[in-house]
Design a protein around this motif. Structure first.
Motif, mmCIF file in Angstrom:
data_model
loop_
_atom_site.group_PDB
_atom_site.id
_atom_site.type_symbol
_atom_site.label_atom_id
_atom_site.label_comp_id
_atom_site.label_asym_id
_atom_site.label_seq_id
_atom_site.Cartn_x
_atom_site.Cartn_y
_atom_site.Cartn_z
ATOM 1 N N THR A 1 0.831 -1.201 0.000
ATOM 2 C CA THR A 1 0.000 0.000 0.000
ATOM 3 C C THR A 1 0.865 1.251 0.000
ATOM 4 N N THR A 2 1.878 1.267 0.838
ATOM 5 C CA THR A 2 2.773 2.428 0.915
ATOM 6 C C THR A 2 3.531 2.617 -0.391
ATOM 7 N N LEU A 3 4.011 1.526 -0.976
ATOM 8 C CA LEU A 3 4.716 1.633 -2.258
ATOM 9 C C LEU A 3 3.775 2.129 -3.358
ATOM 10 N N GLY A 4 2.522 1.690 -3.334
ATOM 11 C CA GLY A 4 1.539 2.182 -4.293
ATOM 12 C C GLY A 4 1.296 3.673 -4.120
ATOM 13 N N MET A 5 1.196 4.099 -2.856
ATOM 14 C CA MET A 5 0.988 5.520 -2.572
ATOM 15 C C MET A 5 2.200 6.342 -3.030
ATOM 16 N N PHE B 1 2.360 9.352 -5.850
ATOM 17 C CA PHE B 1 2.964 10.671 -5.629
ATOM 18 C C PHE B 1 4.065 10.952 -6.647
ATOM 19 N N ALA B 2 4.886 9.953 -6.935
ATOM 20 C CA ALA B 2 5.957 10.143 -7.920
ATOM 21 C C ALA B 2 5.358 10.476 -9.288
ATOM 22 N N PHE B 3 4.281 9.784 -9.663
ATOM 23 C CA PHE B 3 3.632 10.084 -10.939
ATOM 24 C C PHE B 3 3.059 11.503 -10.941
ATOM 25 N N LEU B 4 2.455 11.907 -9.836
ATOM 26 C CA LEU B 4 1.934 13.276 -9.749
ATOM 27 C C LEU B 4 3.043 14.301 -9.936
ATOM 28 N N PHE B 5 4.222 14.007 -9.384
ATOM 29 C CA PHE B 5 5.366 14.910 -9.559
ATOM 30 C C PHE B 5 5.737 15.026 -11.033
ATOM 31 N N PRO C 1 10.855 15.860 -10.408
ATOM 32 C CA PRO C 1 11.325 15.459 -9.082
ATOM 33 C C PRO C 1 10.842 14.087 -8.612
ATOM 34 N N LYS C 2 10.374 13.251 -9.537
ATOM 35 C CA LYS C 2 9.882 11.929 -9.145
ATOM 36 C C LYS C 2 10.961 11.076 -8.482
ATOM 37 N N ASP C 3 12.218 11.275 -8.860
ATOM 38 C CA ASP C 3 13.295 10.462 -8.294
ATOM 39 C C ASP C 3 13.414 10.632 -6.782
ATOM 40 N N LEU D 1 13.421 7.480 -4.491
ATOM 41 C CA LEU D 1 14.519 7.287 -3.541
ATOM 42 C C LEU D 1 13.985 7.017 -2.136
ATOM 43 N N MET D 2 12.935 7.724 -1.745
ATOM 44 C CA MET D 2 12.332 7.500 -0.426
ATOM 45 C C MET D 2 11.874 6.048 -0.303
#
Length: 188
Positions: A10-14, A18-22, A41-43, A47-48
């Motif tokens: 779930t966290t990885l999906g979230m 967020f990365a896609f939104l960036f 800034p998706k990286d 990275l997180m």
């Protein structure tokens, strides 16, 4: 699938969302003469994921985000997809691997330097190999762009991502831990 695995997924999906939104909201052209070089800034988010859950999780987020990008907003097709997977993977996988071995502030700084260096070197090689196909130009034309355009772009991108990731990591992981979406040790 166990409950902790479900929370991790779930966290990885979230984080992928967020990365896609960036990518969707924050594409910034850096070098006008080379329009495909855009800072996204998706990286930082990828990275997180790698720092929290390990290098393979970072790689998985990179693949998912790049696939969704290719299928929705990208105009660069399969070559863009390949480059959009390779670039964050070259940055995140070594950085996350080193950070998981050295979970200190100093370890984080060194891991970001290692990841940045890997990404810059790998992207010089892959731009040399794939950009002639993408731009439909002779390889010599791309060679002329490597040092004055592609190298500074990747140095800037890696540096900016590293600084922002260093600043944002603690607040993000603390928030995820309070929500019980990240392990207490940030292990994985």
């Amino acid at each position: 699938m166990t409950y902790p695995q479900t929370k991790k997924l779930t966290t990885l999906g979230m984080l992928s969302a967020f990365a896609f939104l960036f990518v969707f909201l924050l594409r910034i052209p850096i070098i006008p003469a080379v329009p495909f070089l855009k800072y996204e800034p998706k990286d930082i988010i990828i990275l997180m994921a790698g720092f929290i859950f390990g290098p393979l999780s970072g790689l998985a987020v990179s693949i998912v985000v790049s696939l969704v990008e290719m299928l929705t907003i990208s105009a660069t097709g399969l070559i863009g997809f390949i480059m959009n997977v390779i670039s964050p993977a070259a940055y995140v996988v070594p950085a996350a691997y080193f950070y998981h071995k050295n979970r200190t502030t100093r370890g984080a700084v060194i891991s970001l330097i290692i990841g940045s260096a890997c990404m810059v070197i790998v992207m010089l090689l892959w731009n040399y190999l794939l950009t002639p196909l993408y731009m439909n130009v002779p390889r010599e034309a791309v060679v002329k762009m490597l040092i004055p355009a592609i190298l500074p772009f990747n140095l800037l991108k890696a540096g900016l991502n590293s600084v922002l990731a260093f600043i944002l990591y603690k607040p993000l992981v603390s928030t995820l831990r309070r929500a019980k979406l990240a392990p207490e040790s940030a292990g994985g």
